[in-house]
Design a protein around this motif. Structure first.
Motif, PDB file in Angstrom:
ATOM      1  N   UNK A   1      -3.418  21.202  11.532  1.00 22.15           N
ATOM      2  CA  UNK A   1      -4.038  20.748  12.782  1.00 22.15           C
ATOM      3  C   UNK A   1      -5.449  20.198  12.551  1.00 22.15           C
ATOM      4  N   UNK A   2      -5.922  20.253  11.316  1.00 24.54           N
ATOM      5  CA  UNK A   2      -7.220  19.651  10.972  1.00 24.54           C
ATOM      6  C   UNK A   2      -7.050  18.187  10.556  1.00 24.54           C
ATOM      7  N   UNK A   3      -5.842  17.688  10.601  1.00 25.33           N
ATOM      8  CA  UNK A   3      -5.602  16.269  10.270  1.00 25.33           C
ATOM      9  C   UNK A   3      -6.488  15.401  11.172  1.00 25.33           C
ATOM     10  N   UNK A   4      -6.965  14.254  10.660  1.00 24.20           N
ATOM     11  CA  UNK A   4      -7.843  13.415  11.500  1.00 24.20           C
ATOM     12  C   UNK A   4      -7.122  12.132  11.928  1.00 24.20           C
ATOM     13  N   UNK A   5      -7.784  11.378  12.783  1.00 23.00           N
ATOM     14  CA  UNK A   5      -7.157  10.164  13.353  1.00 23.00           C
ATOM     15  C   UNK A   5      -6.733   9.172  12.281  1.00 23.00           C
ATOM     16  N   UNK A   6      -7.606   8.964  11.286  1.00 22.78           N
ATOM     17  CA  UNK A   6      -7.286   7.988  10.229  1.00 22.78           C
ATOM     18  C   UNK A   6      -6.038   8.414   9.462  1.00 22.78           C
ATOM     19  N   UNK A   7      -5.964   9.732   9.206  1.00 17.34           N
ATOM     20  CA  UNK A   7      -4.797  10.224   8.462  1.00 17.34           C
ATOM     21  C   UNK A   7      -3.522  10.033   9.294  1.00 17.34           C
ATOM     22  N   UNK A   8      -3.627  10.265  10.599  1.00 16.87           N
ATOM     23  CA  UNK A   8      -2.451  10.063  11.463  1.00 16.87           C
ATOM     24  C   UNK A   8      -2.052   8.588  11.466  1.00 16.87           C
ATOM     25  N   UNK A   9      -3.049   7.700  11.555  1.00 16.01           N
ATOM     26  CA  UNK A   9      -2.736   6.258  11.548  1.00 16.01           C
ATOM     27  C   UNK A   9      -2.057   5.861  10.240  1.00 16.01           C
ATOM     28  N   UNK A  10      -2.541   6.451   9.145  1.00 20.16           N
ATOM     29  CA  UNK A  10      -1.940   6.190   7.833  1.00 20.16           C
ATOM     30  C   UNK A  10      -0.468   6.611   7.843  1.00 20.16           C
TER      31      UNK A  10
END
Ligand SMILES: Cc1ncc(COP(=O)(O)O)c(C=O)c1O
Length: 386
Positions: free
Chosen positions: A362-371
């Motif tokens: 749940x510490x994933x960030x927006x950029x990682x999700x977009x990736x």
């Protein structure tokens, strides 16, 4: 890899990757290749890999005492009870600690039988509750059950859409109804709130206990601290495990105060409530609260879900989920696409034969999700390395 293949029991099909390091939402293989980890040890890695709160808690506790069975009192266990109950509804009053999800389900089933004096356990089709005999008896998929029959008697499975069936099955001999608010292993199916509220009412009127298995949905995963809160339910018993101790083995059963205490010596666990797991769990819960991981999962979950829904691919049958528990159902088997996704630097899980399941830290960030969304899009539109 060779040693694991030769000496392992054989029960686990493997992805041919040797992971050596993890931090936050990322892991690295032996060649230094980086991946976004949406497997997260099957949903365990809620607070992220190598979370500093967890490292510090384990280190400090290991230097004090690691072995202290439940025969003796221990401060970390006592404070964990208190802090766990602080994130639960106020009517909850006691906690049993064990070491895994299946153990939590086993304990919950035993507690329901001993507290009610009744035998029948009603569970749902598509449900998954673990692989030990009691938990397996509550699990639905014949693939997991049939090789091990006869299972524990007294279990009945009903359709999660059919209220009439449920009403006819829950009776005066029913000890409990057990459900996952979002069926994880079964294919990431969020259940209908109306159905669950109805089930809760039927349980109440028949004196059966209402058990929420939050082993996969708990600890902020679905955008609330526990998924039953999202559905505005009031379970009598809650089963917990996976990310509760930031990666250390733990499981827990939380019980409604008015159920009273479980009769002494009717259950137990050698490692349950050990100081190391308790210290890690306190640190994990503190991290979740201080960083509002529930809100984070809610916001980032929307972004993730919208991103996946916007993928234009004829392979996709459905995209569904709650918070950061998301499934992409394909019209074909998902395994080859998960492999192609790993080649693109994203690790994700199967849930049933055709679903790609995403359980990121749940510490994933927006950029990682977009990736991740970009890579899923590439793989499903045939532009990946597949
Ligand atoms: C909802 C649910 N219940 C129980 C279990 C069993 O947990 P464990 O593998 O820790 O025994 C799982 C595991 O995936 C689960 O998702």
């Amino acid at each position: 890899m060779e040693l694991e293949e030769r000496y392992g029991s054989g029960v686990y099909p493997k992805v041919p990757l040797r992971l050596v390091k993890g931090e936050g939402a990322k892991v690295w293989d032996e060649n230094g290749r980086e991946y976004i980890d949406c497997v997260g040890g099957h949903g365990v890695c809620i607070v992220g890999h190598s979370n500093p709160y967890i490292i510090e808690a384990i280190e400090a506790q290991a230097k004090k005492i690691m072995v202290c069975s439940e025969t003796f009192y221990h401060e970390e266990r006592a404070l964990l009870y208190k802090e766990l109950l602080e994130v639960m509804p106020h009517y909850m009053g006691s906690v049993f600690l064990c070491n895994s999800g299946a153990e939590a389900v086993e304990a919950a089933i035993k507690f329901a039988r001993i507290l009610t004096g009744r035998k029948k356990i009603v569970a749902l089709k598509r449900g998954f509750h673990g692989r030990t005999f009691g938990a397996l008896s509550a699990t639905w998929n014949p693939k997991y059950r049939e090789p091990f029959e006869p299972l524990v008697p007294g279990f009945v499975h009903v359709d999660p859409e059919n209220k009439e069936e449920l009403e006819s099955v829950i009776d005066e001999d029913t000890a409990a109804f057990i459900f996952e608010p979002v069926q994880g292993e079964g294919g990431v199916y969020p259940l209908s709130g109306e159905y669950l509220k109805f089930a809760q009412e039927v349980c109440k009127s028949k004196g059966a206990l209402f058990i929420s298995d939050e082993i996969q949905t708990g600890f902020c995963r679905t955008g609330r601290f526990f998924a039953f809160q999202r559905y505005e339910l009031s379970p009598d018993i809650v089963c917990l495990a996976k990310g509760m101790a930031g990666g250390l083995p733990i499981g827990a059963v939380v019980l409604r105060d008015s159920l009273g205490k479980i009769p002494s010596r009717t259950h137990g666990s050698t490692f349950g409530g050990n100081p190391l797991s308790c210290a890690a769990a306190r640190a994990a819960v503190r991290f979740m609260r201080e960083n509002a991981l529930d809100k984070r999962a809610e916001e980032l979950g929307k972004l993730f879900l919208e991103g996946l829904k916007s993928i234009n691919s004829s392979l996709v049958r459905d995209v569904r989920g709650l918070g950061l528990m998301i499934g992409v159902e394909l019209k074909k088997r998902s395994a080859p696409y998960l492999k192609a996704l790993a080649d693109e630097g994203v690790l994700a899980l199967q849930a049933g034969p055709t679903v790609m399941r995403f359980l990121p830290p749940l510490v994933i960030n927006e950029d990682e999700i977009k990736f991740v969304v970009d890579k899923v899009g590439r793989v499903l539109s045939g532009n990946g390395s597949n």
